[in-house]
Design an enzyme around this catalytic site. Sequence first.
Site, PDB file in Angstrom:
ATOM      1  N   ARG A 128      -3.591  23.763 -10.867  1.00 20.59           N
ATOM      2  CA  ARG A 128      -4.191  23.120  -9.675  1.00 20.59           C
ATOM      3  C   ARG A 128      -5.298  22.122 -10.034  1.00 20.59           C
ATOM      4  NH1 ARG A 128      -3.975  28.554  -7.595  1.00 20.59           N
ATOM      5  NH2 ARG A 128      -2.031  28.823  -6.473  1.00 20.59           N
ATOM      6  N   LYS A 150      -4.821   6.740  -9.042  1.00 17.77           N
ATOM      7  CA  LYS A 150      -3.456   6.911  -8.540  1.00 17.77           C
ATOM      8  C   LYS A 150      -2.596   7.443  -9.681  1.00 17.77           C
ATOM      9  CE  LYS A 150      -2.925   3.588  -4.792  1.00 17.77           C
ATOM     10  NZ  LYS A 150      -2.257   2.350  -4.351  1.00 17.77           N
ATOM     11  N   GLU A 192      -1.343  -8.588 -13.204  1.00 18.36           N
ATOM     12  CA  GLU A 192      -2.280  -7.764 -12.427  1.00 18.36           C
ATOM     13  C   GLU A 192      -3.688  -8.371 -12.447  1.00 18.36           C
ATOM     14  OE1 GLU A 192      -1.303  -5.356 -10.477  1.00 18.36           O
ATOM     15  OE2 GLU A 192       0.239  -4.104 -11.403  1.00 18.36           O
ATOM     16  N   LYS A 234     -11.682  -3.986  -8.831  1.00 18.02           N
ATOM     17  CA  LYS A 234     -10.976  -2.757  -8.446  1.00 18.02           C
ATOM     18  C   LYS A 234     -11.972  -1.653  -8.090  1.00 18.02           C
ATOM     19  CE  LYS A 234      -7.155   0.271  -9.159  1.00 18.02           C
ATOM     20  NZ  LYS A 234      -5.858   0.533  -9.723  1.00 18.02           N
ATOM     21  N   GLU A 244      -6.701   4.985  -0.008  1.00 16.89           N
ATOM     22  CA  GLU A 244      -5.897   3.934   0.631  1.00 16.89           C
ATOM     23  C   GLU A 244      -5.638   4.202   2.109  1.00 16.89           C
ATOM     24  OE1 GLU A 244      -2.971   2.042  -1.977  1.00 16.89           O
ATOM     25  OE2 GLU A 244      -1.699   1.715  -0.246  1.00 16.89           O
ATOM     26  N   ARG A 248      -7.738  -0.494   0.411  1.00 15.63           N
ATOM     27  CA  ARG A 248      -7.155  -0.411  -0.934  1.00 15.63           C
ATOM     28  C   ARG A 248      -5.748  -0.985  -1.007  1.00 15.63           C
ATOM     29  NH1 ARG A 248      -7.446   4.439  -5.461  1.00 15.63           N
ATOM     30  NH2 ARG A 248      -6.041   3.383  -6.917  1.00 15.63           N
ATOM     31  N   ASN A 252      -2.145  -3.893  -3.657  1.00 11.37           N
ATOM     32  CA  ASN A 252      -0.684  -3.894  -3.790  1.00 11.37           C
ATOM     33  C   ASN A 252      -0.074  -5.249  -3.480  1.00 11.37           C
ATOM     34  OD1 ASN A 252      -0.153  -1.232  -4.612  1.00 11.37           O
ATOM     35  ND2 ASN A 252      -0.627  -0.518  -2.550  1.00 11.37           N
ATOM     36  N   HIS A 255       3.427  -6.093  -4.654  1.00  6.26           N
ATOM     37  CA  HIS A 255       4.086  -4.861  -5.069  1.00  6.26           C
ATOM     38  C   HIS A 255       5.280  -4.486  -4.187  1.00  6.26           C
ATOM     39  CE1 HIS A 255       0.574  -4.632  -7.572  1.00  6.26           C
ATOM     40  NE2 HIS A 255       0.926  -3.470  -8.084  1.00  6.26           N
ATOM     41  N   HIS A 259       8.257  -3.828  -6.377  1.00  2.00           N
ATOM     42  CA  HIS A 259       8.865  -2.501  -6.535  1.00  2.00           C
ATOM     43  C   HIS A 259      10.352  -2.543  -6.211  1.00  2.00           C
ATOM     44  CE1 HIS A 259       4.889   0.006  -6.169  1.00  2.00           C
ATOM     45  NE2 HIS A 259       5.018  -0.599  -7.327  1.00  2.00           N
ATOM     46  N   HIS A 272       6.952  -3.795 -14.904  1.00  3.43           N
ATOM     47  CA  HIS A 272       6.217  -3.678 -13.647  1.00  3.43           C
ATOM     48  C   HIS A 272       5.434  -4.971 -13.354  1.00  3.43           C
ATOM     49  CE1 HIS A 272       3.882  -1.925 -10.406  1.00  3.43           C
ATOM     50  NE2 HIS A 272       2.769  -2.309 -11.016  1.00  3.43           N
TER      51      HIS A 272
HETATM   52  P1  NAD Z   1       4.124   0.956 -20.156  1.00  2.00           P
HETATM   53  O1  NAD Z   1       3.269   2.107 -19.996  1.00  2.00           O
HETATM   54  O2  NAD Z   1       5.606   1.164 -20.102  1.00  2.00           O
HETATM   55  O3  NAD Z   1       3.769   0.219 -21.516  1.00  2.00           O
HETATM   56  C1  NAD Z   1       4.457  -0.938 -21.860  1.00  2.00           C
HETATM   57  C2  NAD Z   1       5.085  -0.851 -23.260  1.00  2.00           C
HETATM   58  O4  NAD Z   1       4.083  -1.148 -24.229  1.00  2.00           O
HETATM   59  C3  NAD Z   1       5.639   0.496 -23.632  1.00  2.00           C
HETATM   60  O5  NAD Z   1       6.789   0.336 -24.400  1.00  2.00           O
HETATM   61  C4  NAD Z   1       4.522   1.094 -24.488  1.00  2.00           C
HETATM   62  O6  NAD Z   1       4.953   2.095 -25.352  1.00  2.00           O
HETATM   63  C5  NAD Z   1       4.028  -0.109 -25.217  1.00  2.00           C
HETATM   64  N1  NAD Z   1       2.635  -0.076 -25.665  1.00  2.00           N
HETATM   65  C6  NAD Z   1       1.598   0.443 -24.998  1.00  2.00           C
HETATM   66  N2  NAD Z   1       0.464   0.167 -25.646  1.00  2.00           N
HETATM   67  C7  NAD Z   1       0.794  -0.517 -26.759  1.00  2.00           C
HETATM   68  C8  NAD Z   1       0.056  -1.087 -27.815  1.00  2.00           C
HETATM   69  N3  NAD Z   1      -1.278  -1.058 -27.835  1.00  2.00           N
HETATM   70  N4  NAD Z   1       0.726  -1.692 -28.818  1.00  2.00           N
HETATM   71  C9  NAD Z   1       2.089  -1.769 -28.773  1.00  2.00           C
HETATM   72  N5  NAD Z   1       2.850  -1.282 -27.780  1.00  2.00           N
HETATM   73  C10 NAD Z   1       2.196  -0.666 -26.780  1.00  2.00           C
HETATM   74  O7  NAD Z   1       3.826  -0.163 -19.037  1.00  2.00           O
HETATM   75  P2  NAD Z   1       2.467  -0.682 -18.391  1.00  2.00           P
HETATM   76  O8  NAD Z   1       2.739  -2.085 -18.047  1.00  2.00           O
HETATM   77  O9  NAD Z   1       1.294  -0.354 -19.210  1.00  2.00           O
HETATM   78  O10 NAD Z   1       2.361   0.176 -17.067  1.00  2.00           O
HETATM   79  C11 NAD Z   1       3.305   0.077 -16.037  1.00  2.00           C
HETATM   80  C12 NAD Z   1       3.261   1.337 -15.217  1.00  2.00           C
HETATM   81  O11 NAD Z   1       1.979   1.475 -14.621  1.00  2.00           O
HETATM   82  C13 NAD Z   1       4.266   1.372 -14.096  1.00  2.00           C
HETATM   83  O12 NAD Z   1       4.900   2.614 -14.064  1.00  2.00           O
HETATM   84  C14 NAD Z   1       3.414   1.181 -12.859  1.00  2.00           C
HETATM   85  O13 NAD Z   1       3.974   1.791 -11.730  1.00  2.00           O
HETATM   86  C15 NAD Z   1       2.132   1.809 -13.261  1.00  2.00           C
HETATM   87  N6  NAD Z   1       0.959   1.319 -12.523  1.00  2.00           N
HETATM   88  C16 NAD Z   1       0.143   2.227 -11.973  1.00  2.00           C
HETATM   89  C17 NAD Z   1      -1.000   1.816 -11.309  1.00  2.00           C
HETATM   90  C18 NAD Z   1      -1.966   2.825 -10.770  1.00  2.00           C
HETATM   91  O14 NAD Z   1      -2.878   2.436 -10.039  1.00  2.00           O
HETATM   92  N7  NAD Z   1      -1.839   4.086 -11.121  1.00  2.00           N
HETATM   93  C19 NAD Z   1      -1.293   0.442 -11.217  1.00  2.00           C
HETATM   94  C20 NAD Z   1      -0.424  -0.466 -11.807  1.00  2.00           C
HETATM   95  C21 NAD Z   1       0.698  -0.013 -12.467  1.00  2.00           C
HETATM   96  N1  GLY Z   2      -2.589  -0.548  -8.267  1.00  2.00           N
HETATM   97  C1  GLY Z   2      -2.920  -0.360  -6.899  1.00  2.00           C
HETATM   98  C2  GLY Z   2      -3.994   0.624  -6.653  1.00  2.00           C
HETATM   99  O1  GLY Z   2      -4.540   1.180  -7.574  1.00  2.00           O
HETATM  100  O2  GLY Z   2      -4.311   0.887  -5.533  1.00  2.00           O
END
Ligand code: NAD
Ligand code: GLY
Length: 371
Positions: A128, A150, A192, A234, A244, A248, A252, A255, A259, A272
């Site tokens: 939890r 998030k 972003e 942010k 949100e 907030r 997006n 997005h 998405h 993404h």
């Molecule tokens: P990712 O986590 O898939 O990383 C991208 C690629 O880069 C992967 O293959 C990873 O292994 C590689 N990588 C990571 N760091 C590296 C480094 N230093 N050197 C070499 N390779 C490296 O993708 P991302 O773009 O980081 O994240 C996208 C995800 O984040 C999506 O799932 C999206 O929905 C999510 N997201 C969440 C929020 C939130 O607020 N929680 C906001 C935006 C995006």
């Molecule tokens: N990436 C959108 C949020 O964090 O709200």
Amino acid sequence: MQEDFPIAAARVHIDLDERSYAIDIGSGLLNKPLTYQNLPRAATALVVSNATVAPLYAAPLIDALQGHFSRVLLVTLPDGEVHKDWPTLQLIFDALLENACDRKTVLFALGGGVVGDMTGFAAASYMRGVPFVQVPTTLLAQVDSSVGGKTAINHPLGKNMIGAFYQPLQVVCDLDVLKTLPDRELSAGLAEIIKYGPIADMDFLGWIETNVDALLAKDPLALAHAIKRSCEIKARVVGQDERESGLRAILNFGHTFGHAIESGLGYGEWLHGEGVGCGMVMAAHLSQRLGLVDMPFVERLSRLLRRAGLPVKAPVLATGDNAGRYLELMRVDKKSEAGEIRFVLIDGPGKACVRAAPDALVRDVIDSCAA
Ligand code: NAD
Ligand code: GLY
């Protein structure tokens, strides 16, 4: 081989009462025990990473944590958006339970947004709730996903549909890790960063226009400024609307279309950030058609995204009624209400709003943006 980034640490605060925390930004942070000195003492730390990032950065992180925790464990997940799912999440719970990890165990998310979102969700739900720290290693994760709490996994029918709001104890953005980041991932992170301009800060958009080549060249000073300014914007938004209920949603921007592109093509086909970049162009066109911004604004945004190495033409998701497929996918969105899609639109440069739009207009935008 580049020199180490000569950057002094900067700190951005997220103010959320007892859930407040710091985002540390700088060079050479990940491998220094000092970075983690304010974390609670606990018997166990579990570093969660993936098959690409762990071989690069798990050892220095584990070394830095050794003095603070009696044991530091590592679980390595398969890499990729396609693995942001239940079976992969289960690997984290397996590691926690097989090692009899107690509820003081601190999880460390070492990776991009995929690892960060999944580790955060595991932390939110194991016993939890256990504490966790974000150590983002992509530009996208440093400017967005690691900040704000998030957490989620994907469902085949919709992106990030299962998750929780759950804040980390600390975010550690080490600029040095970006040296190994592939160019395509760097561009995805720029999407972003660019997002923060139209929704909140046109001066920042102008700064990005001037510095986009430096950012693409991984100039450390440019990266440090872009990460800090993005996190500041942010932090301000999340500080006002953590869960949100209103404001907030502006984060997006792009997005809803993005998405749909990601899930419509199959997770992992477009990154993404690529979906968000193209989605911002589509949302800007929709804003223009609704009379909220003028065409030069849309063209300015589109030009910058192209310069950042991002696609601006919408992929075709279905033969036949392509726009209909987009609409179907976009109805499965957390902003939808009673089946009505609600878009983040630009309501004059530097200001965003959330509203519905007539299907016919949305169809028009999709058709005109299609590749
Ligand atoms: P990712 O986590 O898939 O990383 C991208 C690629 O880069 C992967 O293959 C990873 O292994 C590689 N990588 C990571 N760091 C590296 C480094 N230093 N050197 C070499 N390779 C490296 O993708 P991302 O773009 O980081 O994240 C996208 C995800 O984040 C999506 O799932 C999206 O929905 C999510 N997201 C969440 C929020 C939130 O607020 N929680 C906001 C935006 C995006
Ligand atoms: N990436 C959108 C949020 O964090 O709200």
